[in-house]
Enzyme design. Structure first.
Site, PDB file in Angstrom:
ATOM      1  N   ASP A  98       0.980  -1.298   0.137  1.00 35.59           N
ATOM      2  CA  ASP A  98      -0.023  -0.100  -0.241  1.00 35.59           C
ATOM      3  C   ASP A  98       0.884   1.237  -0.086  1.00 35.59           C
ATOM      4  OD1 ASP A  98      -2.398   1.640   0.422  1.00 35.59           O
ATOM      5  OD2 ASP A  98      -3.199   0.032   1.171  1.00 35.59           O
ATOM      6  N   ASP A 195      -3.031   4.658  -2.400  1.00 39.83           N
ATOM      7  CA  ASP A 195      -4.212   5.100  -1.597  1.00 39.83           C
ATOM      8  C   ASP A 195      -4.751   6.725  -2.077  1.00 39.83           C
ATOM      9  OD1 ASP A 195      -5.459   4.686   0.965  1.00 39.83           O
ATOM     10  OD2 ASP A 195      -4.620   6.765   1.512  1.00 39.83           O
ATOM     11  N   GLU A 250      -6.304   3.617  -6.115  1.00 37.10           N
ATOM     12  CA  GLU A 250      -7.881   3.751  -5.502  1.00 37.10           C
ATOM     13  C   GLU A 250      -8.259   5.051  -5.913  1.00 37.10           C
ATOM     14  OE1 GLU A 250      -9.698   4.088  -1.039  1.00 37.10           O
ATOM     15  OE2 GLU A 250      -7.862   5.322  -1.385  1.00 37.10           O
ATOM     16  N   HIS A 323     -11.497  -3.000   3.392  1.00 37.17           N
ATOM     17  CA  HIS A 323     -11.341  -2.535   4.847  1.00 37.17           C
ATOM     18  C   HIS A 323     -12.049  -1.492   4.937  1.00 37.17           C
ATOM     19  CE1 HIS A 323      -8.599  -0.245   2.671  1.00 37.17           C
ATOM     20  NE2 HIS A 323      -8.660   0.418   3.731  1.00 37.17           N
ATOM     21  N   ASP A 324     -12.853  -0.526   3.970  1.00 44.12           N
ATOM     22  CA  ASP A 324     -13.343   0.564   4.113  1.00 44.12           C
ATOM     23  C   ASP A 324     -14.874   0.627   4.274  1.00 44.12           C
ATOM     24  OD1 ASP A 324     -11.240   2.121   4.608  1.00 44.12           O
ATOM     25  OD2 ASP A 324     -11.096   2.363   2.405  1.00 44.12           O
TER      26      ASP A 324
HETATM   27  O1  TEU Z   1      -9.651   5.501   1.718  1.00 41.79           O
HETATM   28  C1  TEU Z   1     -10.334   6.656   1.025  1.00 41.79           C
HETATM   29  C2  TEU Z   1     -11.496   6.639   0.767  1.00 41.79           C
HETATM   30  O2  TEU Z   1     -11.968   7.571  -0.154  1.00 41.79           O
HETATM   31  C3  TEU Z   1     -12.366   5.850   1.273  1.00 41.79           C
HETATM   32  O3  TEU Z   1     -13.031   4.794   1.159  1.00 41.79           O
HETATM   33  C4  TEU Z   1     -12.762   6.595   2.756  1.00 41.79           C
HETATM   34  O4  TEU Z   1     -12.371   5.389   3.681  1.00 41.79           O
HETATM   35  C5  TEU Z   1     -13.855   6.714   3.018  1.00 41.79           C
HETATM   36  O5  TEU Z   1     -14.599   7.301   2.099  1.00 41.79           O
HETATM   37  C6  TEU Z   1     -14.410   7.498   4.116  1.00 41.79           C
HETATM   38  O6  TEU Z   1     -15.571   7.656   4.396  1.00 41.79           O
HETATM   39  C7  TEU Z   1      -8.243   5.252   1.756  1.00 41.79           C
HETATM   40  C8  TEU Z   1      -8.166   3.923   2.842  1.00 41.79           C
HETATM   41  O7  TEU Z   1      -8.591   2.880   2.262  1.00 41.79           O
HETATM   42  C9  TEU Z   1      -8.648   4.403   4.187  1.00 41.79           C
HETATM   43  O8  TEU Z   1      -8.574   3.124   4.829  1.00 41.79           O
HETATM   44  C10 TEU Z   1      -7.917   5.435   4.664  1.00 41.79           C
HETATM   45  O9  TEU Z   1      -8.774   5.726   5.906  1.00 41.79           O
HETATM   46  C11 TEU Z   1      -8.097   6.733   3.846  1.00 41.79           C
HETATM   47  O10 TEU Z   1      -7.691   6.400   2.578  1.00 41.79           O
HETATM   48  C12 TEU Z   1      -6.991   7.704   4.286  1.00 41.79           C
HETATM   49  O11 TEU Z   1      -5.767   7.008   4.138  1.00 41.79           O
END
Ligand code: TEU
Ligand code: CA
Length: 547
Positions: A98, A195, A250, A323-324
């Site tokens: 990542d 990310d 992402e 994970h989100d």
């Molecule tokens: O996620 C960014 C993102 O846009 C998401 O899916 C986010 O968690 C969600 O919109 C919040 O409501 C990435 C990572 O996958 C996430 O785990 C991190 O917290 C985030 O970036 C910050 O690094």
């Protein structure tokens, strides 16, 4: 369509903190991943993506990095990393790291220096303003500009205030990032998942946008900034190009029409992106905890739109959870009576849309959402911030708790359920860092491994079919009866074959299957033990090959 290994590969995402604990402290770690490499190789995945394993104070579970070239103490050390990488390669798999470079931790020494004041050599590593720009909302609640007493100015943080945004306008920042990438590439890693990469180029004036529409702000202000593609091309040239590796960006806030700017082959930027349309279908204008209904037509529309927009020029990675987000079977399927059937149906979808599939840990054993009894059981800062904010504003906490159960990120972060022993065999500690889902006695890896027609073996079989029939990878895609509210049907074809996919996203029995008479086709796989030609039963899914 150019053929490459990363289009044919299947990604498996590991969230290390929740995967397997090897030393009894309640936290998953590299030792735990090493223990389970045979399990993953046996499943048949090709490319492991690890959520961040770097040194971090864990405000956002590793997405706040304080040292990009060291392993998080809780997860292990560099020697174990090398052992893990070798173990992955020995088994014919690859490793994707990542890359979190939109922001660092505020505990990174760059930020510690930067705060010291305008003359510090690291000042321009971050984004500082004497006056606070108004109305910039952060992803995790509150405002995106934070006052720093030490330096007397405000800094930008799109995520938590412990995640200050890096200043990509500064060439020194970019060189630091590329050098760090080469450090990992020289160790032999096979790629990066990047990310929130569309956010690295900022629009520091505030364009005209609807302040109340967060997704709009993301798309029109935070993502797709003016110098983004210049930075990505530079990154490709200076860091990635000499290595045979792959990249997945992402990409929240990237609409289909902009997709090929990121992944169009001729652009030399990224190999793939994770697109997000389907992830926001059940969010109201208030965001994640503003519950809304989703419908299958819109869901199908997202994949169709991306397929059409990218054509033969660009490639995506397909994901249905990570994970989100909530667990796929709880969100898109039925995690009650039809958990097995719908988990298998979703596995077919994930592994046969056009794009490189990304399986999230635990999907292969049918793990579900969790409803932990108290807010004190929750760990995700997004959830906890929402709670604090709602409490301060005197909002309805019962309603919010429901929404947390349904949409919160901790749904996907409870420990992997390895067996039916204490703490699901995840740890020997009395308490893991976050509670185990109480359904572990019924839903666990040992159980699916012992059952020949389980979800696990269904994934295994699909992974083999995907290798056998490259039409599932490269073939063209066409939705059939796109307006059907319950049936997701599509065709994949090329000169080597033609396949029909029928997925019943409901409990209603469907009697009319569009396409050629199924009796005349060869059944490749289905999620019921038999086939009743004319009927698609509740959550039934079948794949046919035209002969
Ligand atoms: O996620 C960014 C993102 O846009 C998401 O899916 C986010 O968690 C969600 O919109 C919040 O409501 C990435 C990572 O996958 C996430 O785990 C991190 O917290 C985030 O970036 C910050 O690094
Ligand atoms: Ca541990």
């Amino acid at each position: 369509m150019t053929k490459t290994w990363w289009k044919e590969a299947v990604i498996y995402q590991i969230y290390p903190r929740s995967f397997k604990d090897s030393n009894g402290d309640g936290i998953g770690d590299l030792g735990g991943i090493i223990e389970k490499l045979d399990y993953l190789a046996d499943l048949g995945v090709d490319l492991l993506w690890l959520s961040p394993i770097y040194q971090s104070p864990n405000d956002d579970n590793g997405y706040d990095i304080s040292d990009y070239q060291d392993i998080m103490t809780e997860f292990g050390n560099m020697a174990q990393f090398e052992e893990m990488l070798e173990g992955i390669h020995q088994r014919g798999m690859k490793l994707m790291m990542d890359l979190v470079v939109n922001h660092s931790s505020d505990e990174h020494h760059w930020f510690q220096e930067s705060r010291k004041g305008p003359d510090n050599p690291y000042r321009d590593y971050y984004i500082w303003r004497k006056e606070k720009p108004e109305r910039w909302p952060s992803f995790f609640g509150g405002e995106a500009w934070e006052y720093d007493a030490l330096s007397g100015e405000y800094y930008l943080h799109l995520f938590s205030k412990k995640q200050p945004d890096l200043n990509w306008e500064n060439p020194k920042v970019r060189e630091e990032v590329y050098e760090m990438m080469r450090f990992w590439l020289d160790k032999g890693v096979d790629g990066f998942r990047m990310d929130v990469i569309p956010f690295i180029s900022k629009r520091l004036h505030w364009p005209e946008v609807d302040w109340n529409d967060f997704p709009k702000i993301v798309e029109e202000v935070y993502a797709n900034g003016p110098r983004l593609h210049e930075f990505l091309q530079e990154m490709k040239r200076k860091a990635l190009a000499p290595y045979d590796v792959t990249t997945v960006g992402e990409a929240p806030g990237v609409p289909p029409a902009l997709g090929n700017l990121y992944v169009g082959e001729s652009r030399k930027e990224l190999d793939m992106i994770f697109h997000f349309g389907h992830m926001f279908l059940d969010w109201g204008p208030g965001g994640r905890f503003d519950l809304a209904d989703w419908d299958l037509k819109a869901f199908k529309g997202v994949f169709n739109e991306w397929y059409t927009a990218l054509g033969e020029e660009g490639w995506v990675s397909i994901f249905l959870d990570n994970h989100d987000f909530p667990r796929l079977v709880s969100r898109w399927g039925n995690d009650g009576d039809y958990r097995e059937e719908s988990a298998k149906l979703l596995a077919i979808l994930l592994l046969s849309l056009r794009g490189t599939p990304s399986i999230y840990q635990g999907s292969e054993i049918g793990m579900t959402n969790v409803a932990l009894p108290s807010i004190d059981d929750y760990r995700d800062l997004e959830t906890l911030n929402a709670w604090t904010e709602a409490k301060e504003k005197g909002e309805d906490l019962d309603q919010l708790f429901l929404a947390i159960h349904q949409q919160g990120r901790d749904n996907a972060r409870t420990p992997i359920q390895w067996d039916d022993s204490a703490q699901a065999g995840f740890t020997t500690a009395k308490e893991p860092w976050i509670k185990v889902n109480p359904n572990y006695p019924a839903i666990n890896a040992a159980a699916v491994l012992a059952k020949p027609d389980s979800i696990f073996y269904f994934y295994q079989k699909l992974l083999r079919l995907r290798k056998q029939y490259l039409t599932w990878v490269y073939g063209e895609y066409e939705m059939i009866d796109g307006n059907h509210p319950e049936l997701y049907a599509y065709r994949r074809w090329d000169e080597d074959g033609e396949f029909y996919f029928y997925l019943n996203f409901s409990e209603t029995e469907l009697t009319e299957l569009p396409g050629p008479p199924v009796e005349e086709m060869e059944l490749i796989i289905g999620n019921y033990p038999d086939q009743e030609y004319a009927h698609l039963r509740a959550w039934e899914a079948r794949v046919y090959r035209r002969v």
